[in-house]
Design a protein around this motif. Sequence first.
Motif, short mmCIF file in Angstrom:
data_model
loop_
_atom_site.label_atom_id
_atom_site.label_comp_id
_atom_site.label_asym_id
_atom_site.label_seq_id
_atom_site.Cartn_x
_atom_site.Cartn_y
_atom_site.Cartn_z
N LEU A 171 0.82 -1.21 0.00
CA LEU A 171 0.00 0.00 0.00
C LEU A 171 0.85 1.26 0.00
CD1 LEU A 171 -2.62 -1.11 2.71
CD2 LEU A 171 -2.86 -1.21 0.22
N GLY A 172 2.17 1.09 -0.08
CA GLY A 172 3.07 2.23 -0.10
C GLY A 172 3.45 2.74 1.28
N ILE A 173 3.33 1.88 2.30
CA ILE A 173 3.63 2.27 3.67
C ILE A 173 4.80 1.44 4.18
CG2 ILE A 173 2.75 2.45 6.03
CD1 ILE A 173 -0.11 2.43 4.75
N ALA A 174 5.86 2.09 4.65
CA ALA A 174 6.99 1.38 5.26
C ALA A 174 6.71 1.21 6.75
CB ALA A 174 8.28 2.16 5.05
N LEU A 175 6.87 -0.01 7.25
CA LEU A 175 6.64 -0.29 8.67
C LEU A 175 7.95 -0.75 9.30
CD1 LEU A 175 3.63 -2.28 10.16
CD2 LEU A 175 5.88 -2.22 11.22
N HIS A 176 8.45 0.05 10.24
CA HIS A 176 9.68 -0.27 10.95
C HIS A 176 9.38 -0.59 12.41
CE1 HIS A 176 12.17 1.33 7.65
NE2 HIS A 176 11.36 2.36 7.62
N THR A 177 10.10 -1.52 12.98
CA THR A 177 10.05 -1.76 14.42
C THR A 177 11.44 -1.52 14.98
OG1 THR A 177 8.30 -3.42 14.13
CG2 THR A 177 9.46 -3.37 16.25
N VAL A 178 11.57 -0.49 15.80
CA VAL A 178 12.84 -0.18 16.46
C VAL A 178 12.83 -0.91 17.80
CG1 VAL A 178 14.28 1.66 17.41
CG2 VAL A 178 13.01 2.03 15.30
N ILE A 179 13.91 -1.65 18.08
CA ILE A 179 13.95 -2.53 19.25
C ILE A 179 15.13 -2.14 20.12
CG2 ILE A 179 13.92 -4.96 20.00
CD1 ILE A 179 13.13 -5.68 17.09
N PRO A 180 14.96 -1.13 20.99
CA PRO A 180 16.08 -0.70 21.82
C PRO A 180 16.25 -1.57 23.06
CG PRO A 180 14.19 0.73 22.17
CD PRO A 180 13.79 -0.26 21.12
N GLY A 181 17.49 -1.60 23.56
CA GLY A 181 17.74 -2.21 24.85
C GLY A 181 17.33 -1.25 25.96
N GLN A 182 17.79 -1.52 27.16
CA GLN A 182 17.44 -0.68 28.30
C GLN A 182 17.86 0.76 28.06
OE1 GLN A 182 19.07 -2.00 32.02
NE2 GLN A 182 18.33 -0.23 33.17
N LEU A 183 16.95 1.69 28.31
CA LEU A 183 17.22 3.10 28.11
C LEU A 183 17.83 3.73 29.35
CD1 LEU A 183 13.94 4.25 26.32
CD2 LEU A 183 16.14 3.75 25.26
N GLN A 184 18.61 4.76 29.13
CA GLN A 184 19.16 5.54 30.24
C GLN A 184 18.02 6.17 31.06
OE1 GLN A 184 21.70 8.60 28.73
NE2 GLN A 184 23.53 7.32 28.70
N LEU A 185 18.16 6.11 32.37
CA LEU A 185 17.22 6.81 33.23
C LEU A 185 17.61 8.27 33.41
CD1 LEU A 185 16.60 4.09 35.97
CD2 LEU A 185 15.13 4.71 34.04
N GLN A 186 18.91 8.55 33.27
CA GLN A 186 19.40 9.92 33.37
C GLN A 186 20.64 10.06 32.50
OE1 GLN A 186 20.15 10.38 37.53
NE2 GLN A 186 21.89 8.99 37.57
#
Length: 225
Positions: A171-186
Amino acid sequence: MSRILLTGASGRVGRALIERLASPEFEFALVGRSAESLRQLSDEIHARGGSAHIIEANLSSKTTPETVVQQAATAMGGLDVLIHGAAAYGFQPFAPSSPELLLRVLETSLQSAILLTHAAIPALKLSNNAVVVQIASTAGLRPVTEAVVYSAAKAGMIAFGQALRPEVEGLGIALHTVIPGQLQLQPGGAGLPPAHVAQCIHELILQRAAGCAGSDVILDETPSE
């Protein structure tokens, strides 16, 4: 100008995305539960020459996603980019958790992404550079013991993206899934800086303008600038 519907706008990645993208090149529909936080983010965007619309909403409701998409598309005159940043965590043992908590995590972290995507497809089909970006987690690949439903929801998000991708690409739509590890809290702490997740999403949006298709992107380590 790209018209972006961003859920979880006041979360760590949402704020990092606004910090990176706020400019005359992007128009935002910001979705979150706190009108005050959304107003602050909207002010930041306008201060940088961008445009923003506020949609205060609880995405755990089954009927809310369709309403949110309608409001965003009407306010911006269409939709080019849908970013699923909303999530609920519930980091505690499974057995003593209340059913209400378990459902809130599942509905916010997975159900809302599915229903928003479904509701947004008609508007995205009209865009020349349509992109859907799901923000998942490595907990969906390597489940976390005290985040059982969150892990299940993120695994479901990854599978949802993989299964849907061929259909929406047609349909002309790109679908990405970004899979990050644990994010910084600060800043300076352990984990992946939210700014690097925002950088990755920005690059995926730009790649779509060059005709690139969807993908899964795992961010276990800090990417190079």
